[in-house]
Design an enzyme around this catalytic site. Structure first.
Site: not given
Length: 507
Positions: A295, A341, A394
């Site tokens: 991430d 990401e 998200d």
């Protein structure tokens, strides 16, 4: 990475009679569903132990597993629980949402019962001792950290009243270890059971051609065993308070930016060690997953530092990250493949770093239709070395997103993807993702089920509400749904190649 497809579905979102999804029977059934659906990848969210807010991205340890995922049914099979014990626990009444308060109470109660019986089983005790020896580099500190949190009423470590323990002083730790031996033994047992059950599930999945795609937050939580036990790796002052914390600057979505509060790394110190802690972390991930998504990849090129104590992220500044130097160190190890990401405000320097690493980045269709035909997320602008998503944890679901999208954005998506109610808008977006040249296409299970906004997994920068609570209802992953996915896989060349039979192989 061969051309393939996968499903994003966190383990807690699986159905189960135990308050949240686990590593038990329903996880094995979901693997069967994925195999029938022609899926190669099962993507999950981080699996570390969670605390306040239940976010998988704020874990008590970068190495430990979440005790909530331990399956009580499997503990019954091992004779560590009776069938009546988990059945008598109040897990909450809503099968579509996790009640984390009840989950914590019920799961911990059962695990302590199981621990009491495991201690009487010589075979299990021997296996736990071997596990503890193999994992001692992180397990000793994690178990002591959790035991001390219990002693101090669950308070974050930086609020512990005993300064020598708060500052991880060796003499103070040695003095309390004997007093906390039973409690640290319990926390070691939870890790033994987590990894034991995880290994069985991974072996089952891999044997059926399903591979696990894990998720790794770039930062550790402020209240974590990592920050407490290895302060030299983080940008902390002498009292172990952060000098600066992580976040992101003000932008179109937030006038004050996002203040995450995670401690930042001392990259100079990490470099002196050959990035040993990061190497260990990636090795740990390689034992759990067949591929790992990291991430906030842009934080390796440059990261946003907000002075500790600020109430917003307005007064932060950008600092240079380790860049390619870290990834050269990781390349020298036998690690699982990485997905980067790379969402958000990506600079040319970040793009250059991503290209140097060779890692696939991400393309999210929810972001594709708001800025014209040059948008990088539109499928005609994709490259093979990427992973395309309809949406992530998200994002809103596709149905929810289209209901809220600006009229021109919605119209462009409908026209571009040829969306129609008969097929289902979410399925039209999944079809569009599968048509992409991206080597891997992933859809959240909520989109596969065609669910609306009520099934959203997380709203970024918010706490509470229904964040992380969504659960799939029992029986939702039907054979008909698997067949529908498989048809898409076959149509767009994303089904795994069947194994070659012995008689068909060349001599």
């Amino acid at each position: 990475m061969p051309r393939s497809a996968g499903v994003l579905m966190h383990i807690t979102s699986l159905p189960s009679p135990w308050g949240a999804g686990t590593l038990g029977e329903e996880a094995f059934r979901f693997v069967d569903f994925l195999q029938a659906a022609g899926q190669t990848w099962w993507q999950i969210l981080p699996v570390g132990p969670t605390g306040y807010g239940a976010s998988p991205y704020q874990s008590y340890s970068a190495f430990a597993g979440n005790p909530y995922l331990i399956d009580p049914g499997l503990l019954c099979q091992e004779g560590l629980l009776t069938p009546d014990e988990p059945a008598e626990v109040d897990w909450g009444k809503d099968a579509a949402l996790v009640d984390f308060d009840k989950l914590e109470q019920g799961r911990m109660k059962l695990l302590r019962l199981a621990w009491g019986r495991a201690r009487q089983n010589h075979k299990i005790v021997t296996a736990i001792e071997a596990f503890c020896q193999n994992e001692k580099d992180w397990l000793e500190d994690y178990a002591l950290f959790m035991a001390l949190k219990g002693r101090f009423g669950g308070a974050p470590w930086h609020e512990w009243p005993d300064e020598p323990l708060r500052l991880h002083k060796k003499k103070a730790l040695q003095a309390c270890k004997a007093q906390l031996e039973e409690e640290t033994g319990f926390w070691k047992f939870t890790q033994f059971m987590f990894f034991r059950q995880w290994k069985a599930l991974k072996q089952y999945a891999n044997s059926r051609g399903v591979r696990l795609l894990g998720d790794m937050p770039i930062y550790v939580a402020a209240d974590s065993a990592d920050a407490w036990s290895r302060p030299e790796l983080f940008w902390l002052d002498r009292q172990r308070r952060p000098v600066c914390v992580a976040g992101c600057p003000p932008d179109y979505f937030s006038e004050t930016g996002q203040l995450w509060g995670n401690p930042l790394y001392d990259w100079t110190q990490l470099k002196k060690t050959g990035y040993a802690w990061w190497v260990a972390r990636m090795k740990s991930a390689a034992a759990l997953f067949d591929m790992t998504r990291i991430d906030h990849f842009r934080g390796f090129e440059s990261y946003y530092a907000v002075p500790y104590g600020e109430k917003t992220a307005v007064n932060g500044s950008w600092k240079k990250g380790p860049g390619m130097d870290l990834f050269r160190a990781l390349r020298r190890q036998a690690l699982s493949p990485i997905v980067a990401e790379d969402l958000g405000d990506i600079t040319p320097a970040v793009r250059k770093l991503l290209k140097k690493t060779g890692y696939p980045g991400m393309k999210v269709l929810c972001f594709a239709f708001g800025s014209g035909s040059g948008n990088d997320y539109l499928p005609h602008n994709h490259i093979p070395n990427c992973v395309v998503y309809t949406g992530t944890h998200d994002n809103n679901t596709i149905e929810g997103w289209l209901a809220e999208a600006a009229p021109q954005e919605r119209a462009y998506a409908v026209r571009y993807c040829r969306l129609n109610r008969r097929e289902g808008y979410a399925w039209g977006m999944i079809r569009t993702a599968y048509q992409s040249v991206a080597q891997l296409a992933i859809a959240p299970m909520q989109d596969i089920l065609g669910l609306g906004q009520q099934a959203r997994m997380n709203v970024p920068s918010t706490l509470g509400g229904n964040n992380w609570r969504w659960r799939m209802l029992p029986g939702a992953a039907t054979p008909a749904l698997a067949a529908k996915l498989r048809t898409l896989c076959e149509t767009y060349g994303r089904c795994p190649e069947p194994p070659v039979k012995e008689e068909e192989q060349d001599d």
